[in-house]
Design an enzyme around this catalytic site. Structure first.
Site, PDB file in Angstrom:
ATOM      1  N   GLU A 136       3.137 -12.492  -8.053  1.00 44.05           N
ATOM      2  CA  GLU A 136       2.446 -13.095  -7.416  1.00 44.05           C
ATOM      3  C   GLU A 136       0.375 -13.045  -7.007  1.00 44.05           C
ATOM      4  O   GLU A 136      -0.344 -12.897  -7.168  1.00 44.05           O
ATOM      5  CB  GLU A 136       2.515 -12.952  -5.650  1.00 44.05           C
ATOM      6  CG  GLU A 136       1.774 -13.447  -4.653  1.00 44.05           C
ATOM      7  CD  GLU A 136       2.227 -12.437  -3.291  1.00 44.05           C
ATOM      8  OE1 GLU A 136       3.142 -12.259  -3.050  1.00 44.05           O
ATOM      9  OE2 GLU A 136       2.152 -13.111  -2.010  1.00 44.05           O
ATOM     10  N   SER A 172       1.737  -8.882   0.377  1.00 43.75           N
ATOM     11  CA  SER A 172       2.374  -9.777  -0.561  1.00 43.75           C
ATOM     12  C   SER A 172       3.485 -10.742   0.487  1.00 43.75           C
ATOM     13  O   SER A 172       3.414 -10.362   1.703  1.00 43.75           O
ATOM     14  CB  SER A 172       3.523  -9.083  -1.534  1.00 43.75           C
ATOM     15  OG  SER A 172       4.592  -9.828  -1.861  1.00 43.75           O
ATOM     16  N   CYS A 221      11.727   5.666   1.013  1.00 44.58           N
ATOM     17  CA  CYS A 221      12.852   5.964   1.393  1.00 44.58           C
ATOM     18  C   CYS A 221      13.983   6.939   1.772  1.00 44.58           C
ATOM     19  O   CYS A 221      14.440   6.929   2.265  1.00 44.58           O
ATOM     20  CB  CYS A 221      13.105   4.152   0.546  1.00 44.58           C
ATOM     21  SG  CYS A 221      12.592   2.560   0.744  1.00 44.58           S
ATOM     22  N   LYS A 227      14.482  -1.472   8.889  1.00 48.32           N
ATOM     23  CA  LYS A 227      15.291  -3.250   8.702  1.00 48.32           C
ATOM     24  C   LYS A 227      16.415  -2.788  10.169  1.00 48.32           C
ATOM     25  O   LYS A 227      16.275  -4.675   9.890  1.00 48.32           O
ATOM     26  CB  LYS A 227      15.914  -2.364   7.654  1.00 48.32           C
ATOM     27  CG  LYS A 227      15.016  -1.677   6.109  1.00 48.32           C
ATOM     28  CD  LYS A 227      15.374  -2.552   5.102  1.00 48.32           C
ATOM     29  CE  LYS A 227      14.092  -1.591   4.243  1.00 48.32           C
ATOM     30  NZ  LYS A 227      13.510  -2.817   3.945  1.00 48.32           N
ATOM     31  N   GLU A 267       6.531 -11.109  -7.182  1.00 44.66           N
ATOM     32  CA  GLU A 267       5.422 -10.290  -6.555  1.00 44.66           C
ATOM     33  C   GLU A 267       4.421 -10.051  -7.848  1.00 44.66           C
ATOM     34  O   GLU A 267       3.046 -10.099  -7.189  1.00 44.66           O
ATOM     35  CB  GLU A 267       5.825  -8.577  -6.774  1.00 44.66           C
ATOM     36  CG  GLU A 267       5.111  -7.781  -5.253  1.00 44.66           C
ATOM     37  CD  GLU A 267       5.845  -6.663  -4.394  1.00 44.66           C
ATOM     38  OE1 GLU A 267       5.710  -6.968  -3.230  1.00 44.66           O
ATOM     39  OE2 GLU A 267       5.421  -5.613  -4.369  1.00 44.66           O
ATOM     40  N   GLU A 292      13.396  -5.370  11.455  1.00 45.04           N
ATOM     41  CA  GLU A 292      13.447  -6.879  10.040  1.00 45.04           C
ATOM     42  C   GLU A 292      14.380  -7.551  10.817  1.00 45.04           C
ATOM     43  O   GLU A 292      14.146  -8.929  10.234  1.00 45.04           O
ATOM     44  CB  GLU A 292      13.684  -6.002   8.806  1.00 45.04           C
ATOM     45  CG  GLU A 292      12.659  -7.187   8.162  1.00 45.04           C
ATOM     46  CD  GLU A 292      12.704  -6.146   6.927  1.00 45.04           C
ATOM     47  OE1 GLU A 292      14.060  -5.452   6.513  1.00 45.04           O
ATOM     48  OE2 GLU A 292      11.967  -6.815   5.890  1.00 45.04           O
ATOM     49  N   GLU A 326      11.473 -15.106  11.237  1.00 46.70           N
ATOM     50  CA  GLU A 326      11.002 -15.178  10.168  1.00 46.70           C
ATOM     51  C   GLU A 326      12.170 -15.120   9.168  1.00 46.70           C
ATOM     52  O   GLU A 326      11.930 -16.426   7.864  1.00 46.70           O
ATOM     53  CB  GLU A 326      10.024 -14.321   9.358  1.00 46.70           C
ATOM     54  CG  GLU A 326       8.553 -14.535  10.178  1.00 46.70           C
ATOM     55  CD  GLU A 326       8.839 -13.202  11.166  1.00 46.70           C
ATOM     56  OE1 GLU A 326       9.979 -13.046  11.981  1.00 46.70           O
ATOM     57  OE2 GLU A 326       7.405 -12.947  12.150  1.00 46.70           O
ATOM     58  N   CYS A 373       8.264  -4.376   1.169  1.00 45.62           N
ATOM     59  CA  CYS A 373       9.613  -4.106   0.943  1.00 45.62           C
ATOM     60  C   CYS A 373       9.873  -2.981   2.678  1.00 45.62           C
ATOM     61  O   CYS A 373      10.670  -3.217   2.518  1.00 45.62           O
ATOM     62  CB  CYS A 373       9.630  -3.914  -0.137  1.00 45.62           C
ATOM     63  SG  CYS A 373       8.256  -3.099  -0.776  1.00 45.62           S
TER      64      CYS A 373
END
Ligand code: SF4
Ligand code: SF4
Ligand code: SF4
Ligand code: FES
Lengths: 586, 164
Positions: free
Chosen positions: A281, A318, A505, A357, A278, A360, A365, A298
């Site tokens: 990036e 990102s 989190c 998650k 990251e 996710e 993807e 994230c």
């Protein structure tokens, strides 16, 4: 100051204080159910009734402002009887199958029944029965157990600015639900689970995958690996009687090994790896004039939010996968090759503070070249605690153990991913040194720590003419403000960190629920202290100094941001729109 | 916005009622407490509140759809289903009930081939039940729009419906 007496005891409070808060100040706990300070002050449940001299009828303490000379009584026969009647009325329309309920022994309704000394329910009548909503991979809604306190509604609308839950219909038919009686999966819910965190009953809970994981563990043909997110280690202990924020990493690793996992890895390793990708990036976008501000990726609840509500801004994200997905992808490639096991025989289980998650991991993807999902199961912290209990492990007696290599080694920069501001701080520790070539002296970036809604900082990068302007938002209502600013062209930042859950989190939708929903911020601060302590305790605190990550690039990935890295560690996003459900044509 | 905002089929693209709706929303846009009056007028335009209308109201007033739906289902004055030209109300108050209102209702459901709260496919009748309308002397009773029919028997239903 206002002077009043409560049960004969004098108390002085600032103007505007409620009787409930005033009572708290002298150590008196008035029972509450619907009340959430500043969020849900609707006086609906009427369990907080008190008697006030000179006022007719009993008053709801949670919405009653203290006034000069007030005489309040909280424990008269009339008060006790009225509170009991109100609770019995709720219970008369409740399934009461506590013994087989997910909330058994951790239920506010149960606790109140106990505290108010309910021994029988004197009312009987029809009990509402609604079908379960198990449509989403993350959240189960059980409206039969809903007591209509509306705490979830307040959180979903005000804290998350999502607002897919609302009371509908009226009277006996009232139900808290998404519009048109649709399921959560059919509406633009981001599956953050913040509603679960405040629900007093079993009406909202995670989709439980523990049985499936037990089954994988007892399948000898599978090599089952587990990874734990940074925030688990400062919260899991609460399920076993430890103070919030206690760091229980060693016992957690022990417990996972005893449960039978073949390797115990740390998502922190992948958090460090995320920083490599990251930060690279970001530097790339700064130099090549890419889309700025760049926003972190994230938090899957956050990703779902931008996909539903701001799909025009997806380029700002990102492209890095979230850390546990990166680790899953590596487990089924790098690690599989290293230990000589076929990727299809590897099962990746992620212990996450997060319900989003679970969704996710089902994203198309995030399926690798071999056609296998990066991650096979996501369990919340609460589910892990359930597994530990079911396996009969005495958590407090477990010895400390440590993560396996190579996907278990990490730095202090990774552990702080668990709190709001942590990803930003970790990224800056690295970006600063990479761009300027100088060593960062004070690595603690306190400007981005803490619970302020939106945090900002500007960091000069020596040897360049860049002053990096960054912002951090947690909770989606705060994120929305930044997104509106971006849309309006008024957001003058290079880099933004967004986490869907307030606090990050540490109080994600999969974490142990608070003892008292009105102490949520104290809980956040305690867990946050645990996180920063864990960072301080580590010898290496910058992601780019993680030797195991360095080795991974040398031995396997090649260049940072290179082809292999892209294939395994990056992803793309999907515009979903506000109303994903097609209208049924009648 | 990238999303096709109102992708519900071409049927509605040239529907002038949606222009009226947008004007209505624009009129109330910045007012507080606009939701109920907007829904009220929208219902006058459409006869009921279809989902597409609820979505446009939600977007236009910048409030979550769940809240619009909550309000639309809270007040009995709003209807989420198309209403028929004539409204049939069968009284299920105690007096009517003991004198056989159940059989009247069953006959209506059979004759119209719809359930309570539904509308006949030709849009002619909507069938509802009501509480006591104060005509207990005539029980069992039903109303069609403003007309009251008393001392009903299932046999009479067909003839009565034929008058509309
Ligand atoms: S929600 Fe609470 S009171 Fe209701 S059945 Fe479950 S444990 Fe019992
Ligand atoms: S999961 Fe989050 S977005 Fe979905 S209903 Fe709950 S609070 Fe709202
Ligand atoms: S689902 Fe839970 S939080 Fe929401 S209204 Fe029902 S009981 Fe309250
Ligand atoms: S009415 Fe006061 S806590 Fe519910």
């Amino acid at each position: 100051m206002i002077n009043l007496t409560i049960d004969g005891q004098p108390v002085s409070v600032p103007r505007g204080t409620t009787v409930l808060e005033a009572a708290k100040a002298i150590g008196l706990r008035i029972p509450t159910l619907c009340y959430m300070q500043g969020l849900n002050e609707i006086g609906a449940c009427r369990l907080c009734l008190v008697e006030v001299k000179g006022m007719r009828g009993l008053q709801a303490a949670c919405v009653l402002a203290a006034s000069e000379g007030m005489e309040v009584y909280t424990n008269t026969p009339a008060v006790r009887e009225a509170r009991r009647i109100n609770l019995e009325l709720i219970l008369s329309n409740h399934p009461q199958d506590c013994l087989v309920c997910e909330r058994n022994r951790q239920c506010e309704l149960q606790t109140l029944a106990e505290e108010l000394g309910i021994r029988e329910v004197r009312f009987s009548g029809e009990v509402s029965a609604y079908p379960l909503d198990c449509s989403s991979p993350s959240i189960v809604r059980d409206p039969s157990k809903c007591i209509l306190c509306r705490r979830c509604v307040a959180v979903c609308h005000q804290v998350q600015s999502v607002g897919v839950l609302a009371p509908t219909a009226r009277g006996f038919d009232t139900i808290v639900a998404p519009e048109a009686e649709s399921s959560l999966n059919d509406v633009a819910c981001v599956l953050c689970g913040q509603c679960i965190m405040v629900c007093p009953t079993g009406a909202l809970r995670e989709a439980d995958n523990t049985e499936a994981v037990f089954a994988a563990l007892s399948d000898p043909s599978k090599h089952v690996i587990v990874q734990t997110a940074p925030a688990i280690r400062v919260a899991l202990g609460e399920e076993f009687g430890y103070e919030p924020g206690t760091i229980v990493t060693g016992k957690m690793v022990s417990a996972l090994r005893r449960l039978g996992f073949d390797a115990v890895f740390d998502t922190d390793f992948a958090a460090d790896l995320t920083i490599w990708e990251e930060a690279n990036e970001l530097v790339g976008r700064l130099q090549a004039g890419g889309t700025l501000p760049m926003i972190t990726s994230c938090s899957p609840g956050w990703i779902k939010f931008i996909e539903h509500y701001y799909p025009d801004l997806l380029d700002h994200l990102s492209t890095c996968k979230s850390p546990h997905q990166m680790l899953g992808a590596l487990a089924k490639s790098y690690y599989a090759e290293a230990i000589g096991v076929k990727p299809e025989d590897i099962v990746v289980v992620s212990i996450m503070p997060c319900t989003a998650k679970k969704f996710e991991r089902t994203r198309p993807e995030l399926v690798g070249e071999h056609g296998l999902a990066d991650v096979d199961f996501v369990l919340t912290t609460r589910e892990l605690a359930r597994m530990i209990k079911q396996a009969g492990l005495d958590f407090g007696q477990l010895p400390d153990d440590s993560f396996d290599s190579p996907l278990g080694l990490s730095t202090g920069a990774a552990v702080i991913f668990g709190a709001t501001g942590g990803v930003m701080e970790a990224a800056l520790r690295t970006a600063y040194e990479w761009v300027s070539g100088e060593t960062l002296g004070d690595i603690e970036l306190t400007a981005v720590r803490g619970l302020e809604n939106i945090k900002e900082a500007a960091v000069e990068l020596p040897g360049t003419d860049i002053t990096l302007r960054v912002a951090v938002a947690h909770g989606l209502a705060n994120a929305r403000k930044l997104l509106e600013a971006i849309r309006a062209g008024e957001a003058d930042y290079h880099f933004i960190e967004i986490m869907a859950c307030p606090g990050g989190c540490i109080t994600g939708g999969g974490q142990p629920r608070p003892q008292d929903v009105n102490d949520m911020n104290e809980l956040r601060l305690k867990r946050m202290r645990g996180i920063y302590q864990a960072d301080k305790a580590l010898p290496i605190r910058k992601s780019h100094e993680n030797e195991a990550v360095k080795e991974l690039y040398e031995k396997y990935l090649g260049d940072i941001g290179g082809e292999k890295a892209h294939q395994l560690l990056h992803t793309h996003y999907t515009a979903r729109g506000k109303y994903p459900r097609q209208i049924k044509q009648s | 916005m990238l999303e096709a905002k109102h992708c519900v089929g071409c049927r509605q693209l040239n529907d002038p009622r949606y222009e009226q709706l947008e004007e209505l929303i624009a009129r109330y846009k910045s007012q507080k407490g606009a939701l109920i009056p907007v829904l009220h007028e929208a219902q006058e335009i459409f006869g009921y509140l279809p989902e597409e209308v609820q979505r446009r109201v939600a977007d236009g007033l910048d409030i979550p759809l769940s809240e619009v739906y909550g309000v639309a289902t809270f007040y009995s004055l709003f209807s989420l289903k198309p209403r028929g030209k004539h409204k049939i109300g069968v009284c299920l108050g105690t007096a009517c009930y003991v004198r056989g209102a159940g059989a009247i209702l069953a006959e209506l459901e059979k004759e119209l081939d719809i359930k309570v709260n539904d509308t006949t496919p030709d849009g002619k009748f909507t069938l509802e039940v009501t509480r006591c309308i104060g005509a207990c002397g005539l029980a069992p009773v039903m109303t069609i729009d403003e007309d009251v029919f008393g001392r009903l028997t299932p046999e009479r239903i067909k003839d009565i419906l034929a008058r509309y």
